[in-house]
Scaffold this active site. Structure first.
Site, PDB file in Angstrom:
ATOM      1  N   ASN A  80       0.817  -1.199   0.000  1.00 48.20           N
ATOM      2  CA  ASN A  80       0.000   0.000   0.000  1.00 48.20           C
ATOM      3  C   ASN A  80       0.861   1.263   0.000  1.00 48.20           C
ATOM      4  OD1 ASN A  80      -1.848   2.022   0.415  1.00 48.20           O
ATOM      5  ND2 ASN A  80      -3.035   0.914   1.938  1.00 48.20           N
ATOM      6  N   ASP A  81       1.502   1.535   1.128  1.00 47.77           N
ATOM      7  CA  ASP A  81       2.249   2.789   1.231  1.00 47.77           C
ATOM      8  C   ASP A  81       3.407   2.884   0.231  1.00 47.77           C
ATOM      9  OD1 ASP A  81       0.582   3.654   3.288  1.00 47.77           O
ATOM     10  OD2 ASP A  81       1.738   2.522   4.765  1.00 47.77           O
ATOM     11  N   VAL A  82       4.004   1.737  -0.115  1.00 47.87           N
ATOM     12  CA  VAL A  82       5.157   1.776  -1.012  1.00 47.87           C
ATOM     13  C   VAL A  82       4.766   2.020  -2.466  1.00 47.87           C
ATOM     14  CG1 VAL A  82       6.579   0.337   0.482  1.00 47.87           C
ATOM     15  CG2 VAL A  82       5.217  -0.733  -1.314  1.00 47.87           C
ATOM     16  N   VAL A  83       3.454   2.074  -2.758  1.00 48.00           N
ATOM     17  CA  VAL A  83       3.008   2.389  -4.123  1.00 48.00           C
ATOM     18  C   VAL A  83       2.102   3.619  -4.117  1.00 48.00           C
ATOM     19  CG1 VAL A  83       3.188   0.054  -5.034  1.00 48.00           C
ATOM     20  CG2 VAL A  83       1.088   0.752  -3.899  1.00 48.00           C
ATOM     21  N   ALA A 133      -0.301   2.479   7.827  1.00 50.47           N
ATOM     22  CA  ALA A 133       0.045   3.836   8.218  1.00 50.47           C
ATOM     23  C   ALA A 133      -1.187   4.729   8.303  1.00 50.47           C
ATOM     24  CB  ALA A 133       1.038   4.422   7.222  1.00 50.47           C
TER      25      ALA A 133
END
Lengths: 466, 103
Positions: free
Chosen positions: A392-395, A433
């Site tokens: 999620n957060d890394v994209v 997050a």
């Protein structure tokens, strides 16, 4: 002669540690490197069991019994643990090392307070540092373990103004340490116990507000702490091998910590006191009226089957769903149909450094198929379909476009540059997050809701029936 | 201050060792590919189990009637041993998987 043999064993142990770690740095030699380091450890343990001491009582029965118990527990748990639970396992092992250092430092201070032994100021200071660092590493790792096992929720253990509380706690522990130091052997053991207690509480409290995506940073930091506490204990016992081993671990832990924080474009301080979430007020509201578009299993499988190139982006969700083997099945079918399949691995995907690599290795994905951040970003514009599995957060494109986002500036995988994006996701809930991800509402994006493993399995049968 | 200077000169050799090991550690580990981050961390974690040596030395010097120290040493060795054996075993398990697919 015996002394010579003992010293030679310790020296060989130290050299084997260095060579072993060096070899762990390259895929071809890593396994041998680990074994060499293990042999070094064996040499060192034997040497410590026979080295001449001033007044040895030896107590070999106690030693053998405890080694047997510990060795068995360690071996059995290492063999039984699921690969998806690896971060927990590494954390708990790490914490036990820290606990061992605390016990040593405490035991060495007992005769001192009984006036039965003398310590100079330096030695007392080393004992106190071992208690502090080892204590933080012990309880910190335990809490990290509990968090990774989902035994505790972050919001249940975080106080208001937690960072200030942490600072006060650390200051109190250090101040108490100074008092214990200044009092020397005339002081009371009770204060030393209180100091140890404060260190333990601090370790717990220090990890409490850190969670989710920041876990790889904390785990490598705690690893480095255990190394340092082992090194400090080495000074107490005047054992060079413990010092060398401990410092090497301290250095490797520090390097990994720095790598992880760099991968998130944040400073260590920011990870420790900042934490994600809670600050993202502005950017959240905008997502309310956007609609995410769904894709059916059938459409998804057809799209995948007739594409030229597919890139999987795995994240923590892959570990949770234990979907690594099924993803490999999809990969095999697509490869058989002439689709080029790659995997994009973000450095902080998952809950420990290199987490995704281990999982995919378990599923027999050849590692040349795994692209790191830079290579993946270079390949993405020429990729037909990106399949996001539990990341999620890394994209999250907000890291590039929305200065109000808490992850603004973090290097991410630019999956939106590919032609199509399919996101496998349980629901529309934001990631760990707690940050909205505009990618899910992107015009190129289609959502495939459901458990990752489940969806992938269905994809496999759809693909087979095509 | 005097204490510090005394400590420094008494442990000069140790301080040399400390500094060179730090430099060596950073040099040896700095360029590790992402694939190996977990095994490296886990292997290093096993090495931090060297602290068990202290526990063995503690136990060997303990008075056979001093049950407090004996118990502390006993627990210390168990914890250290779990760290060492578990650490190396789990690292080997991971690396075995990496090896398999090199065909």
């Amino acid at each position: 002669m015996l002394t010579f043999a003992i010293n030679l064993s310790y020296l060989s142990g130290a050299v084997l540690f260095v060579i072993g770690l060096r070899m762990l740095g390259s895929p071809d030699t890593a396994r041998r490197g680990n074994i060499l380091a293990g042999i070094g450890m064996l040499l060192a343990i034997v040497a410590s069991a026979v080295q001449p001491l001033e007044n040895p009582n030896n107590n070999y029965i106690w030693i053998l019994a405890s080694m047997g118990i510990g060795g068995t527990i360690g071996y059995v748990s290492a063999m039984k643990i699921k690969m998806t639970a690896m971060p927990q396992m590494v954390s708990i092992f790490n914490g036990l090392g820290g606990a061992c250092a605390v016990i040593l430092a405490f035991s060495e201070s007992l005769p001192y307070y009984d006036q039965a032994s003398l310590l100079n100021g330096g030695q007392l200071a080393i004992i106190l540092s071992t208690l502090l660092i080892g204590g933080v590493s012990f309880t910190g790792s335990l809490l990290a373990f509990a968090k990774l096992e989902d035994l505790v929720r972050d919001d249940k253990i975080t106080l208001p103004y937690h960072n200030i509380f942490n600072l006060v706690l650390l200051a109190a522990a250090v101040a108490l340490g100074v008092v214990v130091y200044l009092q020397g052997s005339s002081g009371s053991l009770l204060l030393l116990l209180l100091f140890t207690g404060l260190s333990l509480v601090y370790g717990f409290s220090f990890v409490a507000p850190i969670g989710g995506a920041d876990m790889p940073v904390v785990i490598s930091l705690l690893n480095s702490f255990t190394g340092l506490s082992a090194a400090a204990a080495g000074v107490i016992y005047n054992n060079q091998l413990m010092l060398v081993g401990g410092i090497l671990v301290g250095a490797s832990g520090t390097i990994l910590t720095v790598l992880m924080t760099k991968a998130m474009n944040r400073s260590l301080l920011n990870v420790l006191v900042g934490g994600f979430g809670g600050t993202s007020g502005g950017s959240k509201a905008a997502a309310g009226d956007l609609v995410a578009r769904e894709v059916s299993l059938n459409d998804a499988s057809i799209q995948l089957n007739y594409s030229q190139s597919v890139m999987f982006v795995p994240g923590y969700g892959l570990a949770v769903a234990q979907a690594q083997k099924v993803i490999k099945e999809v990969d095999d079918i697509l490869e058989a149909n002439g689709v080029e399949v790659k995997y994009a691995i973000h450095p902080v995907a998952g809950r420990m450094p290199g987490h995704m690599n281990v999982l995919l290795a378990e599923a027999d994905v050849p590692y040349p198929k795994l692209l790191d951040l830079e290579d993946a970003n270079a390949a993405l514009p020429n990729t037909d379909i990106v399949v996001i599995v539990g990341a999620n957060d890394v994209v999250n494109p907000a890291a590039e476009t929305d200065p109000g986002s808490p992850i603004y500036g973090m290097p991410v995988l630019k999956v939106w540059e590919a032609k199509h994006v399919i996101v496998l996701k349980r629901s529309m809930k934001p990631g760990y997050a707690g940050i909205e991800n505009p990618l899910f509402f992107h015009e190129k994006t289609r959502m495939l809701f459901g458990d990752a493993k489940d969806s992938l399995q269905k994809l496999v049968s759809e693909l087979k029936s095509l | 201050m005097e204490n510090a200077i005394q400590f420094f000169s008494e442990n000069l050799y140790l301080i040399y060792l400390l500094i060179f090991t730090i430099i060596l550690g950073f040099e040896v580990i700095s360029k590790v590919p992402t694939v190996l981050h977990t095994p490296l961390m886990s292997g290093a974690n096993a090495i931090s189990g060297v602290v068990i040596i202290g526990a063995i030395l503690l136990m060997r010097q303990a008075d056979p009637d001093d049950y407090l120290t004996l118990s502390l040493g006993f627990v210390g060795i168990i914890l250290g041993m779990i760290n060492v054996v578990g650490g190396f075993a789990v690292t080997d398990r991971m690396l075995e998987m990496f090896k398999k697919k090199k065909k």
